[in-house]
Design an enzyme around this catalytic site. Structure first.
Site, PDB file in Angstrom:
ATOM      1  CB  SER A 250      -1.042   0.190   1.353  1.00 11.03           C
ATOM      2  OG  SER A 250      -0.101   0.279   2.391  1.00 11.03           O
ATOM      3  CE  LYS A 251      -1.510   7.263  -2.299  1.00 12.32           C
ATOM      4  NZ  LYS A 251      -0.328   7.456  -3.364  1.00 12.32           N
ATOM      5  NE  ARG A 252       0.126   0.450   5.939  1.00 13.78           N
ATOM      6  CZ  ARG A 252       0.601  -0.848   6.154  1.00 13.78           C
ATOM      7  NH1 ARG A 252       1.745  -0.812   6.962  1.00 13.78           N
ATOM      8  NH2 ARG A 252       0.155  -1.762   5.473  1.00 13.78           N
TER       9      ARG A 252
END
Ligand code: GLU
Length: 493
Positions: A250-252
Site C-alpha cells: 500500500s501507500k504506507r
C-alpha cells in the site's frame, strides 16, 4: 510445459478503470508485455469498464499514459467493454437457452435475508438457488410483470473443477464451495466474469496472465468456457506483491501510482527493471536488465509462486544506478523539466540548457530521483542564498578567523582571471597553508559562503559553474554577515 508454445501468442492487459494504475497493475501489464514480445506475439489493452459506478475519472488516461511512459506498447486497443454490450447480452442468452444459466428475480431484501441467515450459521455468503427451479412460464410471467432480474450461472453443486496454472501448477476447487455467480446484472451490464471470458475468447487470447487475487474466479471461467463449448486459454496467476513488513502493498510502503513515480523523477527504464523483479528472477544474482535483455530472457518458468516483496530502498538504489549510467547530456535533458517545475519562481525561465548541463554534470553522481534536483541545485540558480551565519564557522575556528579567511579568499579571487576549477584550487590551497588552517576548515567556510550549504558537489567545480561574479558577490555578502556576527556578539563562536 510452460515453454511449449504453439502458434502465435496473444495476451492482454485488462484493467478496470476504477483507479489510477499502481505497481501491481503495471507489473501485470509488464509480464504480459514481456511474454508477448519474447514470443513475438500480440499484447492487447482491454479496458474492463462495465461497472460504471466504480469508474474513476481520468483512470483510462493514466493507464494509457503509464504504459506509454514505460514503453509498454500495445498492438491492439484500447478496446472498451462498454462498447461491446450486445456481445455479452447475447452470450448470456446463449447460456440461458442451454440451461446452464438462469434468470434470478430475487429482490435485494431477500438476498440480504439469505446472507444474514448464512452469517448466523457461520457459513460463507452464497446464493441459495431459489430461482434455479423457476419454470419457463414463471420466468415469462415475472418478465412481463417487469420484475428486475439478473442472470446467474448454474454452478454444479457436486464434483470438482480443475485447471492447470502455468505458475501454480494443478489447481482444484470443489464446486460445493462456489456460488451461482451473477453473469448479467439487472441493468443488463455484464459482470467481470462474463465479459472477461467472452472477450478472451473473441480476441483469441492464448494466455491469461493476471494477479493472484483472480484465481478464485478461474474455476467459474473454466466452467464458462466449457458451457460455451470453447477451449480455454492457458492461465497463469502472478504472485502477490507485499510490503517489506509482509502485509499487502500500500501507500504506507511508499508504493504509489505509476504517474506519481514519473512525477517523483524515477526513470522509466529503472522502474521497468525494478517491476520485472517483482515475482520474476533470472537467477539469484542478476538484477540489472535493459528492456531488450528482459524481452530476451523473460519466461514464465522463472516466475515465483511465493509473494514478491516491494522494497522502495532497492528502487531508489536502482534509479541511482540508471541515473549514473546516463550520458551527461541525456541526464541534463531529463533533468530540465524537473528543474523547470521545482526551482523557485524567481528563477527566470526558460532555463539555459547549457548552464543546466553544467549543473547537471555536477549533480549526476549524487541524484537518486530527479525530483531532488530542484533542491540540490537551487543555489546554482537563485540570486541570493540564505543560511545561518554560524554554519560558515567550521570546527576549531571562531568568527574572527572565519572573517579573516573570507577576506583573504576575496582578495585573492578578485584578481583571478582564469575562473576554472584548477585555477581556483591553485589559489585557495596555498592560502590554507599560509593561514595555518586545514583545507577542510577553509573549504567549509567557502562552501557555505558561495552555496549556503554544507554539502555540495566538489567545491571548485561548483565555483567554476557558479562563475566569478556570483561567487564574489556571495563572498562579499558572507563577509558582511560574519562581520555582523563578530561585532554583534564580540566573537561569533
Ligand atoms: N479487470 C480485471 C482487473 O482489473 C482483469 C483481471 C483479469 O486479467 O482477468 O484486473
Amino acid at each position: 510445459m510452460v515453454t511449449d508454445i504453439h502458434g502465435p501468442v496473444r495476451v492482454r492487459f485488462a484493467p478496470s478503470p476504477t483507479g489510477h494504475p499502481h505497481v501491481g497493475n503495471i507489473r501485470t501489464a509488464l509480464f504480459n508485455w514481456l511474454f508477448a514480445r519474447h514470443h513475438g506475439g500480440d499484447f492487447i489493452l482491454r479496458i474492463e469498464d462495465t461497472d460504471a459506478a466504480r469508474q474513476v475519472e481520468g483512470a483510462v488516461e493514466s493507464i494509457v499514459e503509464g504504459l506509454a511512459w514505460l514503453g509498454l506498447d500495445f498492438d491492439e486497443g484500447p478496446i472498451f467493454q462498454s462498447q461491446r454490450l450486445p456481445l455479452y447480452r447475447s452470450a448470456a442468452e446463449t447460456l440461458i437457452s442451454a440451461g446452464v444459466a438462469y434468470r434470478c428475480f430475487c429482490s435485494p431484501e431477500r438476498l440480504e435475508q439469505v446472507r444474514t441467515e448464512l452469517a448466523r450459521q457461520k457459513l460463507p455468503p452464497r446464493y441459495d438457488g431459489y430461482c434455479r427451479k423457476l419454470s419457463p412460464s414463471d420466468v415469462t410471467a415475472h418478465l412481463d410483470d417487469g420484475i428486475p432480474s439478473v442472470v446467474r450461472f448454474r454452478t454444479p453443486r457436486v464434483g470438482d473443477t480443475h485447471f492447470h496454472d502455468l505458475i501454480r501448477g494443478d489447481v482444484t476447487f470443489s464446486n460445493a464451495t462456489l456460488n451461482d455467480y451473477v453473469l448479467l446484472k439487472s441493468d443488463a451490464y455484464p459482470t467481470y466474469h462474463l465479459a472477461n471470458v467472452v472477450d478472451d475468447h473473441e480476441m483469441h487470447i492464448t494466455h491469461v496472465l493476471r494477479a493472484d487475487e483472480w484465481i478464485s474466479s478461474t474455476p467459474l471461467h473454466v466452467m464458462l468456457y466449457s458451457a460455451f463449448g470453447w477451449s480455454p486459454p492457458a492461465f497463469g496467476h502472478l504472485p502477490m506483491i507485499l510490503g517489506p513488513d509482509k502485509t499487502k502493498l500500500s501507500k504506507r510502503h511508499g508504493a504509489t501510482t505509476i504517474i506519481e513515480y514519473r512525477e517523483q523523477g524515477y526513470l522509466p527504464e529503472a522502474l521497468l527493471n525494478f517491476l520485472a523483479l517483482l515475482g520474476w528472477a533470472l537467477d539469484d544474482r542478476s538484477e540489472l536488465f535493459t528492456r531488450d535483455e528482459l524481452v530476451a530472457v523473460f519466461s514464465l518458468d522463472r516466475v515465483g509462486k511465493t509473494a514478491a516483496v516491494f522494497d522502495r530502498t532497492k528502487l531508489d538504489w536502482m534509479n541511482g544506478v540508471y541515473i549514473r549510467a546516463l550520458p551527461v547530456d541525456e541526464f541534463a535533458r531529463r533533468s530540465l523539466p524537473f528543474l523547470d517545475r521545482d526551482l523557485p519562481e524567481e528563477v527566470i525561465r526558460p532555463l539555459d540548457p547549457n548552464y543546466v548541463t553544467r549543473v547537471a554534470a555536477l549533480l549526476q553522481e549524487r541524484t537518486k530521483v530527479l525530483s531532488e534536483l530542484g533542491d540540490l541545485s537551487e543555489f546554482f540558480f537563485v540570486d541570493s542564498i540564505e543560511y545561518p551565519a554560524a554554519t560558515m564557522i567550521p570546527k576549531g575556528m571562531d568568527g574572527t578567523q572565519t572573517r579573516l579567511v573570507l577576506s583573504k579568499v576575496l582578495s585573492v579571487l578578485e584578481d583571478l582571471d582564469a575562473w576554472d576549477a584548477p585555477s581556483l584550487e591553485s589559489m585557495i590551497r596555498p592560502l590554507c597553508a599560509s593561514l595555518e588552517l586545514s583545507t577542510k576548515q577553509v573549504f567549509t567556510t567557502l562552501r557555505v559562503a558561495v552555496t549556503g550549504r554544507t554539502a555540495t558537489p566538489p567545491l571548485f567545480d561548483t565555483m567554476d559553474v557558479l562563475g566569478k561574479t556570483r561567487c564574489l558577490n556571495r563572498l562579499s555578502r558572507a563577509l558582511e554577515i560574519i562581520d555582523d556576527l563578530v561585532t554583534g556578539s564580540g566573537n561569533g563562536t
